[in-house]
Design an enzyme around this catalytic site. Structure first.
Site, PDB file in Angstrom:
ATOM      1  N   ASN A   9      -7.407  -2.387  -6.338  1.00 19.07           N
ATOM      2  CA  ASN A   9      -6.783  -3.471  -5.258  1.00 19.07           C
ATOM      3  C   ASN A   9      -8.084  -4.782  -5.394  1.00 19.07           C
ATOM      4  OD1 ASN A   9      -6.357  -5.270  -3.032  1.00 19.07           O
ATOM      5  ND2 ASN A   9      -4.981  -3.540  -2.167  1.00 19.07           N
ATOM      6  N   GLY A  11      -8.070  -7.664  -3.906  1.00 23.28           N
ATOM      7  CA  GLY A  11      -8.367  -8.144  -2.663  1.00 23.28           C
ATOM      8  C   GLY A  11      -9.502  -7.275  -1.893  1.00 23.28           C
ATOM      9  N   ASP A  69     -10.028   4.499   2.859  1.00 24.26           N
ATOM     10  CA  ASP A  69      -8.650   4.662   2.924  1.00 24.26           C
ATOM     11  C   ASP A  69      -8.401   3.965   4.319  1.00 24.26           C
ATOM     12  OD1 ASP A  69      -6.102   5.640   2.284  1.00 24.26           O
ATOM     13  OD2 ASP A  69      -6.067   7.058   3.771  1.00 24.26           O
ATOM     14  N   SER A  70      -7.547   2.966   4.284  1.00 17.98           N
ATOM     15  CA  SER A  70      -7.212   2.093   5.683  1.00 17.98           C
ATOM     16  C   SER A  70      -5.902   1.900   5.741  1.00 17.98           C
ATOM     17  CB  SER A  70      -7.868   0.812   5.492  1.00 17.98           C
ATOM     18  OG  SER A  70      -7.607   0.414   4.115  1.00 17.98           O
ATOM     19  N   PHE A 152      -4.055  -9.808   2.212  1.00 16.49           N
ATOM     20  CA  PHE A 152      -3.189  -8.993   1.660  1.00 16.49           C
ATOM     21  C   PHE A 152      -2.825  -7.935   2.636  1.00 16.49           C
ATOM     22  CE2 PHE A 152      -7.601  -7.284   1.110  1.00 16.49           C
ATOM     23  CZ  PHE A 152      -7.236  -5.693   1.575  1.00 16.49           C
ATOM     24  N   TYR A 154      -0.728  -6.125   5.265  1.00 13.18           N
ATOM     25  CA  TYR A 154      -0.049  -6.466   6.555  1.00 13.18           C
ATOM     26  C   TYR A 154      -0.772  -7.371   7.173  1.00 13.18           C
ATOM     27  CZ  TYR A 154       2.116  -1.849   6.164  1.00 13.18           C
ATOM     28  OH  TYR A 154       2.975  -0.858   5.579  1.00 13.18           O
ATOM     29  N   ASP A 155      -1.873  -8.416   6.515  1.00  8.82           N
ATOM     30  CA  ASP A 155      -2.657  -9.208   7.198  1.00  8.82           C
ATOM     31  C   ASP A 155      -1.746 -10.237   7.754  1.00  8.82           C
ATOM     32  OD1 ASP A 155      -4.873  -7.852   6.571  1.00  8.82           O
ATOM     33  OD2 ASP A 155      -5.476  -9.235   5.266  1.00  8.82           O
ATOM     34  N   LYS A 175     -12.875 -13.112   9.217  1.00  9.42           N
ATOM     35  CA  LYS A 175     -12.080 -12.062   9.163  1.00  9.42           C
ATOM     36  C   LYS A 175     -13.164 -10.808   8.602  1.00  9.42           C
ATOM     37  CE  LYS A 175      -8.814  -9.515   6.189  1.00  9.42           C
ATOM     38  NZ  LYS A 175      -8.124  -9.187   4.970  1.00  9.42           N
ATOM     39  N   HIS A 180     -11.589  -4.053  10.495  1.00 10.57           N
ATOM     40  CA  HIS A 180     -11.803  -2.958  10.513  1.00 10.57           C
ATOM     41  C   HIS A 180     -12.709  -2.393   9.191  1.00 10.57           C
ATOM     42  CE1 HIS A 180      -8.472  -3.733   8.051  1.00 10.57           C
ATOM     43  NE2 HIS A 180      -8.333  -2.787   7.400  1.00 10.57           N
TER      44      HIS A 180
END
Length: 203
Positions: A9, A11, A69-70, A152, A154-155, A175, A180
């Protein structure tokens, strides 16, 4: 020290590289290797998934691996999508499909009941068999429509109340200081610094 980010990923890779840019670490990702298959996410918690990915990449590359993992936990939905955040709308779903499904499930739900949080658990697996963890959370509210062009996942829907903007609207430096992943990476930096020190013989 060489560190492999267990992700493709772009991003996510950019965010992690930015957070670790001042450290004496050569950062690689799965894109730098040809022989690593898609990583399974079969755990029931963020920690299980992060550990599974970190171990798999460490074993495949022989290098220290960092996996995160987020996901998003929406209180009105009982914590969903949770560990299924990336595939909320199906195994092949993209960000737009996931966001659409989330908005659909929250149709008619008032702002005060749209509380949510992003959670990130990082696992670092070393070739000598050690496994380290860090965790971060960021509280927010799910908006009624996407806003912003950055970020990216759900941002565009995740509003940070103290700024009144979504993650996709906030400047990257802000950000990256409150997210998180930023919180988890701040703690992970301490772990990585210790590993670098060990590699240098404790000097």
């Amino acid at each position: 020290m060489r560190l492999v980010i267990a992700s493709r990923n772009q991003g996510k890779i950019r965010e992690i590289k930015a957070m670790l840019s001042d450290m004496p670490v050569e950062i690689l990702s799965l894109s730098d290797f040809d022989n690593i298959p898609e990583l399974a996410e079969e755990g029931s918690t963020f920690q299980e998934n992060a550990a599974q990915k970190a171990r798999s990449v460490m074993l495949a590359t022989g290098l220290t691996a960092l996996a995160d993992d987020s996901g998003l936990e929406v209180d009105y939905l009982g914590g969903a999508p949770g560990v299924y955040s990336a595939r909320f709308a199906g195994a092949k779903a993209n960000d737009a499909a996931n966001n659409y499904k989330l908005l659909k499930l929250l149709t008619g739900v008032p702002r005060e009941k749209r509380t949510a949080r992003f959670v990130c658990v990082i696992a670092i697996a070393t070739p000598d068999g050690q496994l380290y963890y860090s965790e971060g959370k960021c509280e927010g509210v799910i908006g009624f429509k996407p806003a912003g062009d950055g970020g990216f996942g759900y941002d565009p829907l995740f509003i940070v109340p103290q700024y009144g903007q979504t993650f996709a609207q906030l400047p990257p430096d802000i950000k990256n200081s409150i997210s998180h992943r930023a919180q988890a990476l701040t703690l992970a930096r301490e772990i990585i610094a210790g590993l670098v020190n060990e590699e240098r013989g404790g000097v």
